[in-house]
Enzyme design. Sequence first.
Site, PDB file in Angstrom:
ATOM      1  N   ASP A 177      56.451  40.091  87.857  1.00  0.00           N
ATOM      2  CA  ASP A 177      57.058  38.851  88.334  1.00  0.00           C
ATOM      3  C   ASP A 177      56.842  38.838  89.844  1.00  0.00           C
ATOM      4  O   ASP A 177      57.456  39.598  90.591  1.00  0.00           O
ATOM      5  CB  ASP A 177      58.552  38.820  87.982  1.00  0.00           C
ATOM      6  CG  ASP A 177      59.224  37.517  88.426  1.00  0.00           C
ATOM      7  OD1 ASP A 177      58.728  36.884  89.383  1.00  0.00           O
ATOM      8  OD2 ASP A 177      60.249  37.141  87.828  1.00  0.00           O
ATOM      9  N   ARG A 182      49.566  18.575  74.317  1.00  0.00           N
ATOM     10  CA  ARG A 182      50.390  19.750  74.640  1.00  0.00           C
ATOM     11  C   ARG A 182      49.564  20.846  75.305  1.00  0.00           C
ATOM     12  O   ARG A 182      50.100  21.685  76.032  1.00  0.00           O
ATOM     13  CB  ARG A 182      51.058  20.261  73.367  1.00  0.00           C
ATOM     14  CG  ARG A 182      52.319  21.063  73.646  1.00  0.00           C
ATOM     15  CD  ARG A 182      53.099  21.354  72.386  1.00  0.00           C
ATOM     16  NE  ARG A 182      52.268  21.974  71.387  1.00  0.00           N
ATOM     17  CZ  ARG A 182      52.334  21.740  70.081  1.00  0.00           C
ATOM     18  NH1 ARG A 182      53.202  20.891  69.610  1.00  0.00           N
ATOM     19  NH2 ARG A 182      51.528  22.344  69.243  1.00  0.00           N
ATOM     20  N   TYR A 233      65.146  40.245  87.574  1.00  0.00           N
ATOM     21  CA  TYR A 233      65.942  38.999  87.566  1.00  0.00           C
ATOM     22  C   TYR A 233      66.864  39.025  86.335  1.00  0.00           C
ATOM     23  O   TYR A 233      66.405  39.255  85.206  1.00  0.00           O
ATOM     24  CB  TYR A 233      64.943  37.844  87.508  1.00  0.00           C
ATOM     25  CG  TYR A 233      65.504  36.468  87.350  1.00  0.00           C
ATOM     26  CD1 TYR A 233      66.440  35.955  88.245  1.00  0.00           C
ATOM     27  CD2 TYR A 233      65.044  35.647  86.329  1.00  0.00           C
ATOM     28  CE1 TYR A 233      66.912  34.666  88.105  1.00  0.00           C
ATOM     29  CE2 TYR A 233      65.511  34.347  86.185  1.00  0.00           C
ATOM     30  CZ  TYR A 233      66.450  33.872  87.075  1.00  0.00           C
ATOM     31  OH  TYR A 233      66.911  32.589  86.929  1.00  0.00           O
ATOM     32  N   LYS A 293      59.958  27.955  92.611  1.00  0.00           N
ATOM     33  CA  LYS A 293      60.398  28.378  93.950  1.00  0.00           C
ATOM     34  C   LYS A 293      59.423  27.859  95.013  1.00  0.00           C
ATOM     35  O   LYS A 293      59.431  26.701  95.321  1.00  0.00           O
ATOM     36  CB  LYS A 293      60.540  29.898  94.001  1.00  0.00           C
ATOM     37  CG  LYS A 293      61.258  30.495  92.808  1.00  0.00           C
ATOM     38  CD  LYS A 293      62.703  30.106  92.730  1.00  0.00           C
ATOM     39  CE  LYS A 293      63.321  30.705  91.491  1.00  0.00           C
ATOM     40  NZ  LYS A 293      64.566  30.128  91.100  1.00  0.00           N
TER      41      LYS A 293
HETATM   42  C1  PLP Z   1      62.423  36.516  90.504  1.00  0.00           C
HETATM   43  C2  PLP Z   1      62.629  35.329  89.639  1.00  0.00           C
HETATM   44  N1  PLP Z   1      61.875  35.180  88.542  1.00  0.00           N
HETATM   45  C3  PLP Z   1      62.033  34.139  87.713  1.00  0.00           C
HETATM   46  C4  PLP Z   1      62.981  33.186  87.964  1.00  0.00           C
HETATM   47  C5  PLP Z   1      63.164  32.061  86.980  1.00  0.00           C
HETATM   48  O1  PLP Z   1      62.647  30.869  87.416  1.00  0.00           O
HETATM   49  P1  PLP Z   1      63.156  29.503  86.766  1.00  0.00           P
HETATM   50  O2  PLP Z   1      64.446  29.194  87.421  1.00  0.00           O
HETATM   51  O3  PLP Z   1      62.063  28.550  87.077  1.00  0.00           O
HETATM   52  O4  PLP Z   1      63.294  29.743  85.307  1.00  0.00           O
HETATM   53  C6  PLP Z   1      63.799  33.293  89.093  1.00  0.00           C
HETATM   54  C7  PLP Z   1      64.832  32.261  89.367  1.00  0.00           C
HETATM   55  O5  PLP Z   1      65.674  32.409  90.227  1.00  0.00           O
HETATM   56  C8  PLP Z   1      63.625  34.399  89.935  1.00  0.00           C
HETATM   57  O6  PLP Z   1      64.411  34.574  91.016  1.00  0.00           O
END
Ligand code: PLP
Length: 394
Positions: free
Chosen positions: A183, A57, A110, A208
Amino acid sequence: MAEDRPSRPADATRLIHPKGKGDAVCRTVGPVIQRGSTVLMPRAADLYDHSQVTYGRQGLSAQGALVEALCELEGARGGELYPSGLSAVTAAMLAVLKAGDEVLVVDTIYAPTRRFCDRMLARYGVKVGYYPPRASAEDILALGGPNLKLIVLESPGSLTFETQDAPAIARAAKARGVLTLMDNTWGAGLLFKPLAHGIDLSVQALTKYVCGTSDVFMGAALASDPKLVRALADGVMHLGWAVAPDEAYQAMRGLRTLPVRLARHGDSALAIAHWLTQQPEVLEVLHPGLPESPDHAVWARDYAGACGLFSFILKPVPEAAVNAFLDRLTLFGLGFSWGGFESLAISSGDQLQQRQYPPKFAGPLIRLHIGLEDVDDLKADLRNGLDVFDRHDR
Ligand SMILES: Cc1ncc(COP(=O)(O)O)c(C=O)c1O
């Protein structure tokens, strides 16, 4: 009976302990994919040596190679992988927060991160507040009480693309002993490097641009300060997150081509953003790379480029017309997420209304992700979609 026993172990034993150990490894371009929960330790004394990997893990060769490459990319000392971008953000927050702390989160965060803050962090006794995306460092700090522990940034903001002055916020927070977490999915660790600008915790959804194929979930959180690297590692251990080696391999594969893909996404998106500003149905384009954007100066100072994600505001039309526009698009898929090779479009739904400081746009917002298709074909598809408004106006 012992003398009847064959000298060779029985089939069942030999299937588990064959003569060859199967551990001769040739060198390949990609990292070795080791699948394992159990890790075999060389000696009994190693079993409780916590400086070693003792359980799968913790991550094996492919996960280790990915973390190393991400650290290299962002100038980090260490970090952790998580099974999604959202789990990276939430686990990094949990790694540094405790009951009684206060966290200030950018209002454009988000939406699922916001949901975690409101529904889980608050339940565990963390005070959550929101600040406007263009608030100055001083204004943000003025909102916080004596227990302010963490400021969360996401820049440019989800859907509306306000670009925060991350270096100024990091400086002011540090002077007050407050941590910062960003983020940085839009910047993908390449266009913007949070740690180099003083941010303490750099988080991104590798789902992404790093993976780039819209078929893998993963996230990462990185830090420079050894105490924070330790806190992230402890957090992952306590929460039990693990990432599969095959998925880490996929992300590693994406990472190799990230710079060329991102350059193409960015150039195409900026070309389409400029073109949209000239379309009569469009009121405004929300892209910090446009010189007329109120965020352009900060973006030009701090970012090495743009990715493929931005929004635009249509002249006021009924919701049915917005849906008719989206339904008319043939090259743009209608779907959430972004960062893959394909173009996507969404309307904002009720996401803006959930904010504490909802932006006031005169018309509906459309978010585009510009993929790797030909720019002229994408413009033609959008133009064909925009033509639907003539019919709706009549
Ligand atoms: C700015 C941002 N942070 C985090 C995430 C979350 O990523 P995940 O879909 O891999 O959980 C997203 C998903 O769209 C996002 O747009």
